[in-house]
Scaffold this active site. Structure first.
Site, short mmCIF file in Angstrom:
data_model
loop_
_atom_site.label_atom_id
_atom_site.label_comp_id
_atom_site.label_asym_id
_atom_site.label_seq_id
_atom_site.Cartn_x
_atom_site.Cartn_y
_atom_site.Cartn_z
N SER A 22 6.91 -0.30 4.05
CA SER A 22 5.68 0.49 4.02
C SER A 22 6.03 1.93 3.64
O SER A 22 6.68 2.15 2.61
CB SER A 22 5.00 0.39 5.39
OG SER A 22 3.72 0.96 5.37
N HIS A 49 3.27 -1.90 1.28
CA HIS A 49 1.93 -1.36 1.51
C HIS A 49 1.65 -0.27 0.48
O HIS A 49 2.40 0.69 0.38
CB HIS A 49 1.82 -0.74 2.91
CG HIS A 49 1.92 -1.77 4.00
ND1 HIS A 49 2.31 -1.46 5.27
CD2 HIS A 49 1.64 -3.09 4.01
CE1 HIS A 49 2.29 -2.55 6.03
NE2 HIS A 49 1.89 -3.56 5.27
N ASP A 142 3.26 -3.72 11.20
CA ASP A 142 3.15 -4.95 10.40
C ASP A 142 4.55 -5.53 10.21
O ASP A 142 5.52 -4.80 10.08
CB ASP A 142 2.51 -4.60 9.04
CG ASP A 142 2.06 -5.84 8.28
OD1 ASP A 142 1.94 -6.92 8.90
OD2 ASP A 142 1.83 -5.74 7.06
#
Ligand SMILES: C[S@@+](CC[C@H](N)C(=O)[O-])C[C@H]1O[C@@H](n2cnc3c(N)ncnc32)[C@H](O)[C@@H]1O
Lengths: 207, 272
Positions: A22, A49, A142
């Site tokens: 991310s 992401h 996540d």
């Protein structure tokens, strides 16, 4: 340093690598791709992401520096060896039992679409102990659940050492969920990837 | 997926089909399975099989499952560059028709329908357009008919609207509902018919100039995709347009040769 024992003869059971990353992703991925062996054979499936309207800039950029082809995952297409695949922006990426990609616009998971958990969980069901999961820098949680599932299905799990990650939260949550994971710094992760010698018979079985 | 679980899922889908006529047997499995797992959690049971009696004996429970299976996730001006491309590549052709018929297949809660209505207004085409907006999720269709959306999303939609080439300001098209919602201007749905239609089992919709079916085919397996694409081919006029989601394509489908690519990147096709 990593402490895998060489019992698995260079991890020859591995068929696929999934990576979740991310915040801070561009620079760690660049570093990994730059140092990847040109004869790296496994497919690398990546959830990064990104902004939902992110165009193809990252694909073009990574294509320039990676030694193997880089592309977006395409719906219903088979996974080929020696390629780097990115989940498209604003879609979840899943693996079907026939080892093809599936995409969905289901609700966000962990405020994210694509979600690392969705890819990791579906990939672990299909590839079981033939899967390597890696969680890199990021500022959310996540991927923790998905990594745990990879470990539960007998796969190998690696987490970027939170002390060395630009954003520590995501690796931290992943380590908490899967304490058996190896915490490695970036260059150790690269060394590990480059030391994988997949059995060619393993690859051709699927492709 | 373990063998047992695969059997259970097949039994579940069979039960739904036989009892209620909804056919999910040709839906893509990986995401369907995740939604079945959600149903298991919500129903607080511990296997796929345990859902079967609930579905067979409790119609309300099935209605909830149906909503779970339908994924009515959508937004206004989703993929703004697609709208931008549409204005440039398709609007000039539509302008040549005295009247226009459009079908939004799988319209979910209607955001895409209102987005198109706004664009058609701005291009001076709305008054000669008849729009059919269909879905098999009644609950989503009701929301679509009401045209009431969450205020919290409006900022994001305004941004999408601008990127999509909007010619006015997005706030011209809605007014405040409650403290947390907005109501779309009623003139936008004047020419829209919202209707129940199941792409798996229902038939053609005649003589369309344009069909939009975005982010629906990804939920189907190849066989069902081909069936639905055939349905679209048979519902379009000669030289009619078909728009798919940005990750969907006609490549490798059975109708690939029947269409030309107008804008490959944004999945705009035209019947030859
Ligand atoms: C993800 S939404 C897409 C909404 C919109 N087109 C968009 O792209 O934003 C998918 C929709 O397809 C509908 N759908 C799925 N299967 C269907 C079927 N067999 N017949 C009609 N609609 C269906 C679902 O109910 C859902 O509302």
């Amino acid at each position: 340093m990593y402490s895998f024992s060489p019992i698995q003869d260079n991890f020859s059971a591995l068929e696929v690598v999934v990576i979740g990353v991310s915040a801070g992703g561009m620079s760690v991925l660049s570093e990994i791709f730059q140092q990847l062996r040109p004869d790296f054979r496994l497919p690398l499936l990546i959830v990064q992401h990104l902004h939902p309207h992110q165009g193809n800039f990252h694909i073009e950029y990574f294509s320039e520096i990676a030694p193997i082809p880089v592309q977006e995952m395409e719906e219903k297409q088979p996974i080929h060896p020696a390629r780097i695949y990115f989940a498209p922006a604003n879609y979840h990426a899943l693996i079907e039992s026939d080892k093809t990609f599936a995409l969905s616009v289901d609700e966000k998971v962990n405020y994210a679409r694509p979600s690392i958990d969705v890819l990791f969980e579906t990939a672990s069901e299909v590839f079981q102990h033939h899967l390597l999961g890696i969680i890199l820098t990021g500022a959310n949680r996540d991927g923790a659940k998905g990594l745990r599932q990879i470990a539960d299905f007998g796969g190998i799990t690696i987490v970027q050492d939170p002390d060395t990650a630009q954003f520590a939260a995501m690796p931290q949550f992943a380590l908490e969920a899967t304490p058996s994971s190896q915490a490695l710094n970036l260059s150790e992760i690269v060394v590990f990837l480059n030391s994988i010698h997949p059995k060619l018979s393993n690859l051709s079985k699927y492709w | 997926m373990t063998k047992t679980e695969e059997i259970e899922i097949n039994l579940l889908l069979d039960a739904i089909y036989r009892k209620y006529g909804y056919d999910f047997r040709n839906y893509a499995r990986a995401s369907l399975k995740r939604r079945i797992q959600n149903c298991i959690l919500r129903a607080e049971v511990n296997s796929v099989s345990a859902l079967i009696p609930l579905i067979l004996h409790d119609k309300d429970f099935f209605s909830e499952v149906l909503v779970q299976f339908s994924v009515p996730v959508t937004e206004m001006f989703r993929d703004p560059i697609f709208y931008h491309a549409f204005r440039l590549q398709v609007i000039p052709y539509l302008q040549t028709y005295p009247f226009i018929k459009i079908w939004h297949a799988g319209c979910a809660t209607g955001e895409e329908v209102y987005s198109f209505a706004i664009m058609l207004k701005e291009e001076g085409l709305y008054d000669r357009t008849t729009i059919f907006a269909t879905d098999f999720n009644e609950e989503a269709l009701n929301t679509a008919k009401e045209g009431i959306y969450r205020l919290a999303n409006v900022k994001y939609y305004t941004n999408n609207y601008q990127k999509a080439g909007g010619k006015s300001t997005f706030s011209d098209y809605y007014y405040a509902g409650g403290y947390d919602s907005v109501i779309m201007d009623a003139s936008l749905k004047k020419n829209v018919t919202f209707a129940h239609h199941n792409l798996v089992s229902d038939g053609v919709f005649g003589e369309m100039h344009l069909i939009l079916c975005r982010n629906v085919l990804i939920y189907f397996d190849k066989q069902l995709q081909n069936r639905v694409l055939n349905l679209f081919r048979n519902s379009l006029i000669r030289k009619g347009f078909l728009c798919l989601g940005t990750c969907e394509s006609l490549q490798f489908s059975s109708v690939e040769n029947a269409f030309e690519e107008i804008e490959p990147e944004y999945k705009i096709y035209r019947l030859s």
